[in-house]
Write a protein that holds these residues in place. Structure first.
Motif, PDB file in Angstrom:
ATOM      1  N   CYS A 263       0.842  -1.200   0.000  1.00  0.00           N
ATOM      2  CA  CYS A 263       0.000   0.000   0.000  1.00  0.00           C
ATOM      3  C   CYS A 263       0.878   1.252   0.000  1.00  0.00           C
ATOM      4  O   CYS A 263       0.528   2.265   0.609  1.00  0.00           O
ATOM      5  N   LEU A 264       2.022   1.162  -0.671  1.00  0.00           N
ATOM      6  CA  LEU A 264       2.958   2.287  -0.721  1.00  0.00           C
ATOM      7  C   LEU A 264       2.350   3.487  -1.426  1.00  0.00           C
ATOM      8  O   LEU A 264       2.492   4.626  -0.981  1.00  0.00           O
ATOM      9  N   SER A 265       1.661   3.233  -2.543  1.00  0.00           N
ATOM     10  CA  SER A 265       1.087   4.332  -3.320  1.00  0.00           C
ATOM     11  C   SER A 265       0.069   5.124  -2.503  1.00  0.00           C
ATOM     12  O   SER A 265       0.067   6.364  -2.516  1.00  0.00           O
ATOM     13  N   ILE A 266      -0.792   4.400  -1.767  1.00  0.00           N
ATOM     14  CA  ILE A 266      -1.809   5.064  -0.942  1.00  0.00           C
ATOM     15  C   ILE A 266      -1.150   5.850   0.194  1.00  0.00           C
ATOM     16  O   ILE A 266      -1.540   6.981   0.497  1.00  0.00           O
ATOM     17  N   THR A 267      -0.134   5.260   0.811  1.00  0.00           N
ATOM     18  CA  THR A 267       0.564   5.928   1.911  1.00  0.00           C
ATOM     19  C   THR A 267       1.250   7.198   1.435  1.00  0.00           C
ATOM     20  O   THR A 267       1.192   8.241   2.094  1.00  0.00           O
ATOM     21  N   ALA A 268       1.910   7.097   0.268  1.00  0.00           N
ATOM     22  CA  ALA A 268       2.592   8.268  -0.281  1.00  0.00           C
ATOM     23  C   ALA A 268       1.594   9.372  -0.612  1.00  0.00           C
ATOM     24  O   ALA A 268       1.857  10.558  -0.373  1.00  0.00           O
ATOM     25  N   ASP A 269       0.432   8.971  -1.129  1.00  0.00           N
ATOM     26  CA  ASP A 269      -0.587   9.963  -1.475  1.00  0.00           C
ATOM     27  C   ASP A 269      -1.149  10.622  -0.216  1.00  0.00           C
ATOM     28  O   ASP A 269      -1.417  11.832  -0.196  1.00  0.00           O
ATOM     29  N   LEU A 270      -1.303   9.844   0.841  1.00  0.00           N
ATOM     30  CA  LEU A 270      -1.802  10.390   2.110  1.00  0.00           C
ATOM     31  C   LEU A 270      -0.852  11.454   2.647  1.00  0.00           C
ATOM     32  O   LEU A 270      -1.268  12.550   3.051  1.00  0.00           O
TER      33      LEU A 270
END
Length: 344
Positions: A263-270
């Motif tokens: 879930c790296l993409s979601i974390t980075a977006d957050l």
């Protein structure tokens, strides 16, 4: 007998009655013209206009540079003369400096011997600008192609840039570079990966490099490009969020967990959106203070003789008081209230 080149005045006089560009464009309603022939004729005319536009803008940039430098050399108004010159010709300052930059790029390429003057005609205007921004090695490759008579558009510049990036980057393993050479792994997929890897730490670069080396295919390259992009976004945004800076959170461990759970993409977006939120709150506070200060000034200037202005100020108190009220839709069904509480 030695030939003497015509002076600028003589050229200007010869152009007193300029000859307009005349082209024989194909009739778009002529069904007897094959589509390929129609496109070829239109493209040929477009290339002439593009070349004319580029060479004209280079000379415009040289003219502007001369006017600007003259002002620097002997002017006493700190550039006012140059700005007036632009104003009289309805040229914005940004347009002027863009043309000067174009002229500088052209002169640099010519001075370094990477480009012959006659080869400029093989460039489109945008391709020439992109070449001027490129690395010196890429400039040389593009210039050689232009001097060989190749038509240079932005596509050719990008292609050569991608090829150079793929062949010379230390971030890519040898087996990937070999595939780039034989065409089985197009450089256009590798260049974005290299660009994103440049933003990462050595450890992160090594991990991505090992993954690509073990699976040198397009799908892996695309996946690693997305991963590198998310990593760079997370690292950059996390360093900007004041809320995280004041907390005991281990950002490296949080990053490892995000990668483990995919879930790296979601974390980075957050984290990125959190950074944006903090910045917007700061802008909101500054704007709130400014509106309040202006309202106070207007209140001092008004009185009983200006009831409408006083009504305006009363109405705007919803925005200048400690509690800000804003309707989120035209019907007023959604109302947001924000309380501004400052603490030293």
């Amino acid at each position: 007998m030695v030939e003497v080149a015509p002076s600028t005045v003589e050229i200007a006089e010869a152009l007193t009655m300029p000859v307009d560009l005349e082209f024989e464009l194909p009739d778009p309603e002529d069904e007897e013209i094959a589509e390929h022939d129609f496109q070829q004729k239109v493209d040929d005319v477009w290339k002439v206009c593009d070349r004319f536009d580029l060479q004209t803008d280079i000379w415009r940039g040289r003219i502007l540079r001369a006017v600007r430098d003259r002002e620097k050399f002997g002017g006493e108004n700190r550039g006012a003369g140059f700005l007036n010159w632009l104003k009289n010709r309805e040229i914005s300052k940004s347009q002027a400096y863009a043309l000067i930059q174009l002229a500088n790029s052209a002169d640099t390429l010519l001075a370094e011997g990477n480009l012959e003057p006659d080869a400029i005609q093989n460039f489109s205007k945008r391709a020439f600008i992109e070449t001027a921004k490129a690395e010196p090695e890429v400039q040389k490759l593009v210039s050689e192609a232009a001097q060989n008579g190749d038509r240079i558009t932005r596509r050719e510049v990008k292609q050569l840039t991608d090829e150079y990036t793929a062949m010379n980057s230390d971030f890519l393993p040898d087996n990937v570079k070999e595939k780039a050479v034989d065409g089985s792994l197009p450089p256009r997929h590798l260049a974005p990966l290299v660009k994103e890897m440049e933003k990462l730490s050595d450890e992160q670069i090594d991990d991505i490099k090992k993954e690509v080396e073990a699976n040198p295919d397009i799908d892996t390259v695309k996946k690693m490009t997305s991963t590198a992009k998310s990593l760079a976004k997370y690292i950059d945004s996390a360093s900007q969020v004041e809320t995280l800076r004041d907390s005991p959170i281990d950002l490296e461990m949080a990053l490892d967990e995000a990668m483990r759970l995919d879930c790296l993409s979601i974390t980075a977006d957050l984290v990125k959106q959190a950074s944006n939120l903090e910045q917007n709150v700061a802008k909101l506070y500054t704007l709130w203070k400014k509106v309040g200060s202006i309202s106070d000034r207007l209140y001092v200037e008004t009185g009983s003789s200006s009831p409408n202005l006083r009504s305006l100020l009363t109405c705007l108190e919803r925005l200048t008081s400690e509690v800000i009220e804003v309707k989120l839709d035209e019907g007023g069904e959604k109302l947001v209230r924000l309380r501004v509480m400052t603490e030293e």
